[in-house]
Design an enzyme around this catalytic site. Structure first.
Site, PDB file in Angstrom:
ATOM      1  N   ASP A  62      64.431  42.954  42.937  1.00 15.33           N
ATOM      2  CA  ASP A  62      64.210  42.787  41.508  1.00 15.33           C
ATOM      3  C   ASP A  62      63.282  43.895  41.029  1.00 15.33           C
ATOM      4  O   ASP A  62      62.109  43.946  41.398  1.00 15.33           O
ATOM      5  CB  ASP A  62      63.587  41.405  41.272  1.00 15.33           C
ATOM      6  CG  ASP A  62      63.259  41.138  39.820  1.00 15.33           C
ATOM      7  OD1 ASP A  62      63.507  42.023  38.975  1.00 15.33           O
ATOM      8  OD2 ASP A  62      62.741  40.039  39.531  1.00 15.33           O
ATOM      9  N   SER A 140      72.195  53.706  25.222  1.00 13.78           N
ATOM     10  CA  SER A 140      73.115  52.882  24.454  1.00 13.78           C
ATOM     11  C   SER A 140      73.003  53.232  22.984  1.00 13.78           C
ATOM     12  O   SER A 140      71.929  53.640  22.505  1.00 13.78           O
ATOM     13  CB  SER A 140      72.774  51.400  24.649  1.00 13.78           C
ATOM     14  OG  SER A 140      73.457  50.583  23.719  1.00 13.78           O
ATOM     15  N   TYR A 153      67.480  43.613  22.998  1.00 16.63           N
ATOM     16  CA  TYR A 153      68.208  44.627  23.753  1.00 16.63           C
ATOM     17  C   TYR A 153      68.068  45.995  23.088  1.00 16.63           C
ATOM     18  O   TYR A 153      67.789  47.006  23.751  1.00 16.63           O
ATOM     19  CB  TYR A 153      69.682  44.238  23.860  1.00 16.63           C
ATOM     20  CG  TYR A 153      70.542  45.267  24.549  1.00 16.63           C
ATOM     21  CD1 TYR A 153      70.490  45.433  25.929  1.00 16.63           C
ATOM     22  CD2 TYR A 153      71.406  46.085  23.819  1.00 16.63           C
ATOM     23  CE1 TYR A 153      71.274  46.391  26.568  1.00 16.63           C
ATOM     24  CE2 TYR A 153      72.196  47.030  24.451  1.00 16.63           C
ATOM     25  CZ  TYR A 153      72.123  47.182  25.822  1.00 16.63           C
ATOM     26  OH  TYR A 153      72.901  48.131  26.443  1.00 16.63           O
ATOM     27  N   ALA A 154      68.247  46.023  21.759  1.00 19.79           N
ATOM     28  CA  ALA A 154      68.130  47.282  21.036  1.00 19.79           C
ATOM     29  C   ALA A 154      66.738  47.889  21.208  1.00 19.79           C
ATOM     30  O   ALA A 154      66.594  49.096  21.430  1.00 19.79           O
ATOM     31  CB  ALA A 154      68.439  47.057  19.548  1.00 19.79           C
ATOM     32  N   SER A 156      64.656  47.380  23.688  1.00 17.95           N
ATOM     33  CA  SER A 156      64.467  47.826  25.074  1.00 17.95           C
ATOM     34  C   SER A 156      65.078  49.208  25.291  1.00 17.95           C
ATOM     35  O   SER A 156      64.507  50.061  25.972  1.00 17.95           O
ATOM     36  CB  SER A 156      65.058  46.817  26.057  1.00 17.95           C
ATOM     37  OG  SER A 156      66.480  46.817  26.020  1.00 17.95           O
ATOM     38  N   LYS A 157      66.248  49.437  24.680  1.00 20.72           N
ATOM     39  CA  LYS A 157      66.886  50.742  24.810  1.00 20.72           C
ATOM     40  C   LYS A 157      66.160  51.793  23.965  1.00 20.72           C
ATOM     41  O   LYS A 157      66.091  52.967  24.344  1.00 20.72           O
ATOM     42  CB  LYS A 157      68.356  50.648  24.411  1.00 20.72           C
ATOM     43  CG  LYS A 157      69.217  49.903  25.423  1.00 20.72           C
ATOM     44  CD  LYS A 157      69.203  50.603  26.774  1.00 20.72           C
ATOM     45  CE  LYS A 157      70.135  49.942  27.762  1.00 20.72           C
ATOM     46  NZ  LYS A 157      70.147  50.650  29.083  1.00 20.72           N
TER      47      LYS A 157
END
Length: 252
Positions: A62, A140, A153-154, A156-157
């Site tokens: 992990d 991404s 998510y956005a 994090s990218k």
């Protein structure tokens, strides 16, 4: 053999784009340190690489645990005596909550898997590259804003995008290059699972891709390989801080 004798770490290597890059890099002569959560998938990948005459080691774990990030760099030096490249691919897309309802647990999980892991693997890699090297961040389109149901998510990218720029700007003098590959719309295992949660199957993905993608289809794993191999190679020795869009002309 543009990667002959280079040692490269690939995170998220056991499936999808990560696996395709690993196999292609082995064919080009690279020694590989592979990371993933699935031991059986890692064993299968090593067997595939071995059948091609390549050399690889697999380290399950992990990567939200910093010690596991450092272990990858240590394994590269122990097994192959050097580290020349890193592909940051490991990540997750699983969150269907809009900004107004996303939970702390969802936010923390996605930021840890997508950004924290990349941050500390990159840290370990830079410290193991005294002669320089290449770091490829698999990004991404969501990094530039994202869809309404994936704010964590956005973000994090977006954070990873800043990290790649930081490395390119501050480590060029150490001959460490950092570049970003923007992934378009592809039916990765994570994307398929995400869509299934919303009642959409793979057939829906393919049909919708044919309709909305400017080039008429979703991307495939192999579409990204040559771009990544170039960025890892000496042919890209003066390429840093660049963004390579492999999206079929698609933008969010």
């Amino acid at each position: 053999m543009i990667l002959k004798d280079k040692t490269i770490i690939i995170t998220g290597a056991t499936k999808g784009i990560g696996r395709a890059i690993a196999v292609a890099a082995a064919k080009k002569g690279a020694n590989l340190v592979l990371s993933g959560r699935d031991q059986a998938a890692g064993d299968s990948l090593m067997a595939q690489i071995g059948a091609l005459g390549g050399q690889s080691v697999f380290l399950p774990g992990d990567l939200t645990r910093v010690s596991n990030c450092q272990a990858l760099a240590d394994m590269a030096l122990k097994c192959f005596g050097r580290l020349d490249g890193l592909v940051n691919y490991a990540g997750t897309v699983q969150s269907t909550a809009p900004l107004t309802t996303v939970s702390e647990e969802q936010f923390t999980w996605i930021m840890d898997v997508n950004f924290k892991s990349a941050f500390f693997v990159t840290q370990a890699a830079i410290n193991a590259m005294p002669e320089g090297g290449s770091i490829v961040f698999m990004g991404s389109l969501h990094a530039y804003g994202g869809e309404a149901d994936r704010p964590a998510y956005a973000c994090s990218k977006g954070a990873m995008h800043t990290l790649y720029k930081h490395v390119a700007r501050n480590y060029a003098a150490s001959r460490i290059r950092a570049n970003w590959v923007t992934i378009g719309w592809i039916a990765t295992p994570g994307e398929v699972e995400f869509r299934k949660q919303k009642g959409m199957d793979e057939a829906w993905l393919e049909q919708t891709g044919e309709q909305v993608m400017p080039m008429g289809r979703l991307q495939q794993d192999e579409d990204y390989v040559d771009g990544v191999l170039y960025l890892l190679s000496d042919g890209a020795c003066q390429t840093s801080g660049s963004e390579l869009f492999i999206t079929g002309g698609f933008t969010l």
